[in-house]
Write an enzyme that holds these catalytic residues in place. Structure first.
Site, mmCIF file in Angstrom:
data_model
loop_
_atom_site.group_PDB
_atom_site.id
_atom_site.type_symbol
_atom_site.label_atom_id
_atom_site.label_comp_id
_atom_site.label_asym_id
_atom_site.label_seq_id
_atom_site.Cartn_x
_atom_site.Cartn_y
_atom_site.Cartn_z
ATOM 1 N N SER A 67 0.824 -1.408 0.009
ATOM 2 C CA SER A 67 -0.265 -0.192 -0.113
ATOM 3 C C SER A 67 1.009 1.325 -0.080
ATOM 4 C CB SER A 67 -0.825 -0.074 1.251
ATOM 5 O OG SER A 67 -1.831 -1.166 1.136
HETATM 6 N N1 SAH Z 1 -0.749 -4.976 4.136
HETATM 7 C C1 SAH Z 1 -0.341 -5.276 2.882
HETATM 8 C C2 SAH Z 1 -0.968 -4.798 1.660
HETATM 9 C C3 SAH Z 1 -1.088 -6.049 0.436
HETATM 10 S S1 SAH Z 1 -2.318 -5.810 -0.512
HETATM 11 C C4 SAH Z 1 1.136 -4.307 2.793
HETATM 12 O O1 SAH Z 1 1.380 -3.605 3.619
HETATM 13 O O2 SAH Z 1 2.094 -4.713 2.096
HETATM 14 C C5 SAH Z 1 -3.550 -6.968 -0.060
HETATM 15 C C6 SAH Z 1 -3.141 -8.280 0.320
HETATM 16 O O3 SAH Z 1 -4.270 -8.865 0.813
HETATM 17 C C7 SAH Z 1 -2.421 -9.192 -0.822
HETATM 18 O O4 SAH Z 1 -1.428 -9.635 -0.399
HETATM 19 C C8 SAH Z 1 -3.486 -10.235 -1.069
HETATM 20 O O5 SAH Z 1 -3.198 -11.436 -1.450
HETATM 21 C C9 SAH Z 1 -4.113 -10.376 0.307
HETATM 22 N N2 SAH Z 1 -5.626 -10.781 0.497
HETATM 23 C C10 SAH Z 1 -6.759 -10.877 -0.735
HETATM 24 N N3 SAH Z 1 -7.629 -11.398 -0.095
HETATM 25 C C11 SAH Z 1 -7.420 -12.169 0.929
HETATM 26 C C12 SAH Z 1 -7.905 -12.939 1.913
HETATM 27 N N4 SAH Z 1 -9.218 -13.318 1.829
HETATM 28 N N5 SAH Z 1 -7.267 -13.301 2.904
HETATM 29 C C13 SAH Z 1 -6.104 -12.948 3.284
HETATM 30 N N6 SAH Z 1 -5.359 -12.165 2.365
HETATM 31 C C14 SAH Z 1 -5.866 -11.658 1.326
#
Ligand code: SAH
Length: 221
Positions: A67
């Site tokens: 993000s």
């Molecule tokens: N907090 C992260 C943002 C990553 S983007 C950071 O600081 O880098 C969002 C993430 O949510 C992705 O890695 C994606 O694979 C994950 N995601 C999407 N759906 C999900 C689910 N049902 N359960 C767990 N993770 C999920």
């Protein structure tokens, strides 16, 4: 994994990033200090070494994104983290948001559906001595019921609705931050009062990768 250097150029760029976040309205000192301390480039591919300190979302593995720093700061500020708060994060991704929460004093439970990201983020954060973060590889749409309730819940991917399973796992007096919507998402806070009443507030538009059901193993990729 953390054999990468954190040199004067990284540190200088990081200081400028913190100033930019302050300028954009982030006030919480603990959040600004965490971002000021954390080498964001460790969470990214080495080819993005210096871009890491621009206030931008960037690609990580498995077609996901880390993000934007402003979004991380804004969501963390909304959560009003107190020392030892038990925090559930859904969407570990690079692990950066989990590390910011941890530096703000939270005990973090973080869930990721992509096995590659789960493995790499766990390895990185353990090598950086983040001992108050627990990692789980599973579908976060069901939350993490075995450790509930949580003082705070943060969803870092776009949801179609506020998931009931997550509301159920929120402690009375607790608060959830969740981006809800299709093309773009409204940032919502959902507070649960001591007697279980729910209060929602809207905090502007953001864009996230989708929150998807099920898990994706590294062998499939
Ligand atoms: N907090 C992260 C943002 C990553 S983007 C950071 O600081 O880098 C969002 C993430 O949510 C992705 O890695 C994606 O694979 C994950 N995601 C999407 N759906 C999900 C689910 N049902 N359960 C767990 N993770 C999920």
């Amino acid at each position: 994994m953390v054999n990468r250097e954190d040199n004067y150029r990284h540190k200088g760029l990081r200081k400028k990033l913190v100033e930019a976040l302050l300028h954009k309205g982030i006030k919480d000192k603990a959040v600004l200090d965490a971002i000021g301390k954390l080498p964001r480039h460790f969470f990214l591919d080495p080819s993005l070494d210096y871009q890491a300190y621009e206030d931008k979302a960037l690609p990580i593995k498995a077609d996901q994104t880390i993000s934007q720093p402003y979004t991380v700061a804004f969501m963390t500020e909304l959560l009003k983290i107190q020392k030892h708060d038990k925090v559930l994060e859904l969407g570990t991704g690079s692990g950066y948001q989990a590390a910011v929460l941890s530096l703000c004093g939270a005990n973090v439970y973080t869930v990721e559906r992509q096995e590659t990201l789960f493995r790499e983020s766990r390895k990185l954060l353990l090598s950086m001595n983040f001992n108050n973060i627990k990692f789980f590889y599973r579908d976060g749409t069901k939350g993490l019921p075995e450790f509930a309730p949580y003082d705070k819940i943060i969803v870092t991917a776009a949801c179609n609705e506020i998931l009931q399973a997550l509301l159920d796992q929120l402690a009375p007096g607790g608060m959830m931050v969740i981006p809800v919507g299709d093309d773009s998402q409204q940032m919502l806070t959902v507070e649960k009062s001591a007697d279980g009443k729910i209060e929602k507030k809207i905090h502007g538009d953001f864009r996230f990768v989708p929150f998807l059901p099920g898990t994706a193993s590294s062998r499939e990729r």
